[in-house]
Enzyme design. Sequence first.
Site, PDB file in Angstrom:
ATOM      1  N   ASP A   3     -10.038  71.575  80.183  1.00 42.39           N
ATOM      2  CA  ASP A   3      -9.383  70.574  79.347  1.00 42.39           C
ATOM      3  C   ASP A   3      -9.057  69.306  80.136  1.00 42.39           C
ATOM      4  O   ASP A   3      -8.577  69.373  81.277  1.00 42.39           O
ATOM      5  CB  ASP A   3      -8.069  71.126  78.784  1.00 42.39           C
ATOM      6  CG  ASP A   3      -8.268  72.335  77.894  1.00 42.39           C
ATOM      7  OD1 ASP A   3      -9.140  73.155  78.191  1.00 42.39           O
ATOM      8  OD2 ASP A   3      -7.530  72.464  76.906  1.00 42.39           O
ATOM      9  N   HIS A  22      -7.741  66.288  78.020  1.00 43.50           N
ATOM     10  CA  HIS A  22      -6.661  65.788  77.160  1.00 43.50           C
ATOM     11  C   HIS A  22      -6.238  64.361  77.487  1.00 43.50           C
ATOM     12  O   HIS A  22      -5.051  64.070  77.686  1.00 43.50           O
ATOM     13  CB  HIS A  22      -5.461  66.726  77.224  1.00 43.50           C
ATOM     14  CG  HIS A  22      -5.638  67.951  76.373  1.00 43.50           C
ATOM     15  ND1 HIS A  22      -5.851  67.879  74.997  1.00 43.50           N
ATOM     16  CD2 HIS A  22      -5.658  69.277  76.691  1.00 43.50           C
ATOM     17  CE1 HIS A  22      -5.984  69.100  74.525  1.00 43.50           C
ATOM     18  NE2 HIS A  22      -5.882  69.968  75.530  1.00 43.50           N
ATOM     19  N   ASP A  27     -11.945  69.582  74.665  1.00 49.12           N
ATOM     20  CA  ASP A  27     -10.588  69.015  74.657  1.00 49.12           C
ATOM     21  C   ASP A  27     -10.517  67.771  75.536  1.00 49.12           C
ATOM     22  O   ASP A  27      -9.755  67.696  76.508  1.00 49.12           O
ATOM     23  CB  ASP A  27      -9.546  70.057  75.072  1.00 49.12           C
ATOM     24  CG  ASP A  27      -9.163  70.968  73.926  1.00 49.12           C
ATOM     25  OD1 ASP A  27      -9.879  70.977  72.902  1.00 49.12           O
ATOM     26  OD2 ASP A  27      -8.149  71.693  74.036  1.00 49.12           O
ATOM     27  N   ASP A  38      -6.532  63.851  72.629  1.00 51.73           N
ATOM     28  CA  ASP A  38      -5.198  64.312  72.226  1.00 51.73           C
ATOM     29  C   ASP A  38      -4.273  64.475  73.439  1.00 51.73           C
ATOM     30  O   ASP A  38      -4.708  64.742  74.549  1.00 51.73           O
ATOM     31  CB  ASP A  38      -5.241  65.625  71.432  1.00 51.73           C
ATOM     32  CG  ASP A  38      -5.681  65.437  69.998  1.00 51.73           C
ATOM     33  OD1 ASP A  38      -5.679  64.290  69.530  1.00 51.73           O
ATOM     34  OD2 ASP A  38      -6.033  66.448  69.355  1.00 51.73           O
ATOM     35  N   ARG A  39      -2.992  64.312  73.155  1.00 52.12           N
ATOM     36  CA  ARG A  39      -1.887  64.500  74.092  1.00 52.12           C
ATOM     37  C   ARG A  39      -1.796  63.401  75.143  1.00 52.12           C
ATOM     38  O   ARG A  39      -0.798  62.712  75.225  1.00 52.12           O
ATOM     39  CB  ARG A  39      -1.961  65.871  74.770  1.00 52.12           C
ATOM     40  CG  ARG A  39      -2.049  67.020  73.772  1.00 52.12           C
ATOM     41  CD  ARG A  39      -1.535  68.305  74.377  1.00 52.12           C
ATOM     42  NE  ARG A  39      -1.734  69.420  73.483  1.00 52.12           N
ATOM     43  CZ  ARG A  39      -1.002  69.682  72.415  1.00 52.12           C
ATOM     44  NH1 ARG A  39      -0.014  68.870  72.099  1.00 52.12           N
ATOM     45  NH2 ARG A  39      -1.245  70.716  71.647  1.00 52.12           N
ATOM     46  N   ASN A  86     -11.325  72.829  70.627  1.00 49.19           N
ATOM     47  CA  ASN A  86     -10.617  72.900  69.347  1.00 49.19           C
ATOM     48  C   ASN A  86      -9.959  71.562  68.983  1.00 49.19           C
ATOM     49  O   ASN A  86      -9.633  71.323  67.816  1.00 49.19           O
ATOM     50  CB  ASN A  86      -9.570  74.017  69.350  1.00 49.19           C
ATOM     51  CG  ASN A  86      -8.446  73.775  70.331  1.00 49.19           C
ATOM     52  OD1 ASN A  86      -8.690  73.559  71.526  1.00 49.19           O
ATOM     53  ND2 ASN A  86      -7.216  73.807  69.862  1.00 49.19           N
ATOM     54  N   HIS A  87      -9.799  70.660  69.960  1.00 47.20           N
ATOM     55  CA  HIS A  87      -9.246  69.343  69.639  1.00 47.20           C
ATOM     56  C   HIS A  87     -10.327  68.357  69.216  1.00 47.20           C
ATOM     57  O   HIS A  87      -9.996  67.227  68.832  1.00 47.20           O
ATOM     58  CB  HIS A  87      -8.442  68.800  70.818  1.00 47.20           C
ATOM     59  CG  HIS A  87      -7.075  69.400  70.900  1.00 47.20           C
ATOM     60  ND1 HIS A  87      -5.948  68.774  70.423  1.00 47.20           N
ATOM     61  CD2 HIS A  87      -6.659  70.603  71.377  1.00 47.20           C
ATOM     62  CE1 HIS A  87      -4.895  69.554  70.611  1.00 47.20           C
ATOM     63  NE2 HIS A  87      -5.305  70.671  71.201  1.00 47.20           N
ATOM     64  N   HIS A 131     -15.204  76.811  75.123  1.00 45.44           N
ATOM     65  CA  HIS A 131     -13.845  76.289  75.227  1.00 45.44           C
ATOM     66  C   HIS A 131     -12.807  77.388  75.087  1.00 45.44           C
ATOM     67  O   HIS A 131     -11.926  77.539  75.935  1.00 45.44           O
ATOM     68  CB  HIS A 131     -13.584  75.214  74.179  1.00 45.44           C
ATOM     69  CG  HIS A 131     -12.173  74.696  74.249  1.00 45.44           C
ATOM     70  ND1 HIS A 131     -11.740  73.903  75.285  1.00 45.44           N
ATOM     71  CD2 HIS A 131     -11.086  74.894  73.448  1.00 45.44           C
ATOM     72  CE1 HIS A 131     -10.456  73.628  75.126  1.00 45.44           C
ATOM     73  NE2 HIS A 131     -10.034  74.221  74.016  1.00 45.44           N
ATOM     74  N   ARG A 136      -1.876  81.428  67.260  1.00 47.52           N
ATOM     75  CA  ARG A 136      -2.155  79.998  67.131  1.00 47.52           C
ATOM     76  C   ARG A 136      -2.373  79.595  65.674  1.00 47.52           C
ATOM     77  O   ARG A 136      -2.301  78.430  65.339  1.00 47.52           O
ATOM     78  CB  ARG A 136      -3.411  79.623  67.930  1.00 47.52           C
ATOM     79  CG  ARG A 136      -3.274  79.681  69.437  1.00 47.52           C
ATOM     80  CD  ARG A 136      -4.581  79.268  70.074  1.00 47.52           C
ATOM     81  NE  ARG A 136      -4.622  79.357  71.519  1.00 47.52           N
ATOM     82  CZ  ARG A 136      -4.305  78.370  72.354  1.00 47.52           C
ATOM     83  NH1 ARG A 136      -3.898  77.221  71.868  1.00 47.52           N
ATOM     84  NH2 ARG A 136      -4.390  78.526  73.658  1.00 47.52           N
ATOM     85  N   HIS A 191      -8.924  76.031  77.487  1.00 50.39           N
ATOM     86  CA  HIS A 191      -8.079  76.224  76.295  1.00 50.39           C
ATOM     87  C   HIS A 191      -6.621  76.558  76.579  1.00 50.39           C
ATOM     88  O   HIS A 191      -5.760  76.334  75.736  1.00 50.39           O
ATOM     89  CB  HIS A 191      -8.698  77.328  75.431  1.00 50.39           C
ATOM     90  CG  HIS A 191      -8.187  77.414  74.025  1.00 50.39           C
ATOM     91  ND1 HIS A 191      -7.860  76.313  73.259  1.00 50.39           N
ATOM     92  CD2 HIS A 191      -7.942  78.497  73.223  1.00 50.39           C
ATOM     93  CE1 HIS A 191      -7.457  76.707  72.063  1.00 50.39           C
ATOM     94  NE2 HIS A 191      -7.490  78.022  72.023  1.00 50.39           N
TER      95      HIS A 191
END
Length: 298
Positions: free
Chosen positions: A37, A39, A65, A68-69, A97-98, A149, A197, A224
């Site tokens: 990840d 991010h 990923d 995001d964040r 998943n993002h 992922h 989740r 992940h």
Amino acid sequence: MKYTKEEYDNIIYEVSQIFSSEKALIDVDPPCVVVGDLHGQFNDLMNMFVLLGRPPEVVYVFTGDYVDRGAMSLECIMLLFAYKICYPENIYLLRGNHEIARVNKKYGFYDECIGAIPKYGEEVWALFQRCFNNLPIAALIATKILCMHGGLSPSLVTLDDLRYHKKPIRNPFRGIVNDMLWADPDPSVFEWKTSTRGSGFVFGTNVIDDVCTRLGIELIIRAHQMCFDGYWTVAGRKLITIFSAPVYCNLYKNAASVLRVDEKLCVQVIAFVPETRDIERLIKTKNRVWDHTLDNLD
């Protein structure tokens, strides 16, 4: 970075053509570096390229990923897309998943698009989603190391189940693709259990053993989950979790790691350890830590 609407259009269009030509399961020849990840932590991505080398000199497999964040998701994804256009066989980008619309609309990427180019932000965000729908789901290194992922799926019987899965894959919600974007290993679980989740499964070490034997693979590499020391192994080291965003969201004092795979499939963990007081004791004490609620779906 201030990108123009034309730059977004051109980059996304060109890279989408490449992703459309790739199967859901791609084959990669070693040596390569596998990354977890990111991010939106653009500076950490740049540090990694400075320390380990850039494409095309180094072949990279990113496991998703990218957005995001973090505050610089657009810079991360635009740089990686540009590399993919220039060196399509030296950098591979898997879906996380993002890279799903319902997720990155909630966790920051949508807002970043709107803020970066207000007049066209929603249109640019939608272009990215159509592009994400064509990202590969998994990579197979020299037929022996399977990368994704999230994790495994009860629907994964043979590798061909994934290799010939039709793309684009719009808003995966259940089935093999969704599972491989969301699943987590858990040594306390026997077989399969529904994930807290809100999507996918958790799976036990017996599942890892069975999948490795059935598919003829020796190692599973996935991301992940935020690991405090940057990586975590289970099932006799048949599965490794890596996380490549150090000091995640400026909330954790975590290390990060990537995996370097050589021609003989020997795997080396390369750690990026923040200069934090007493960091070595913290890493040894906590070993691994993450918060499942970070990615819960409402």
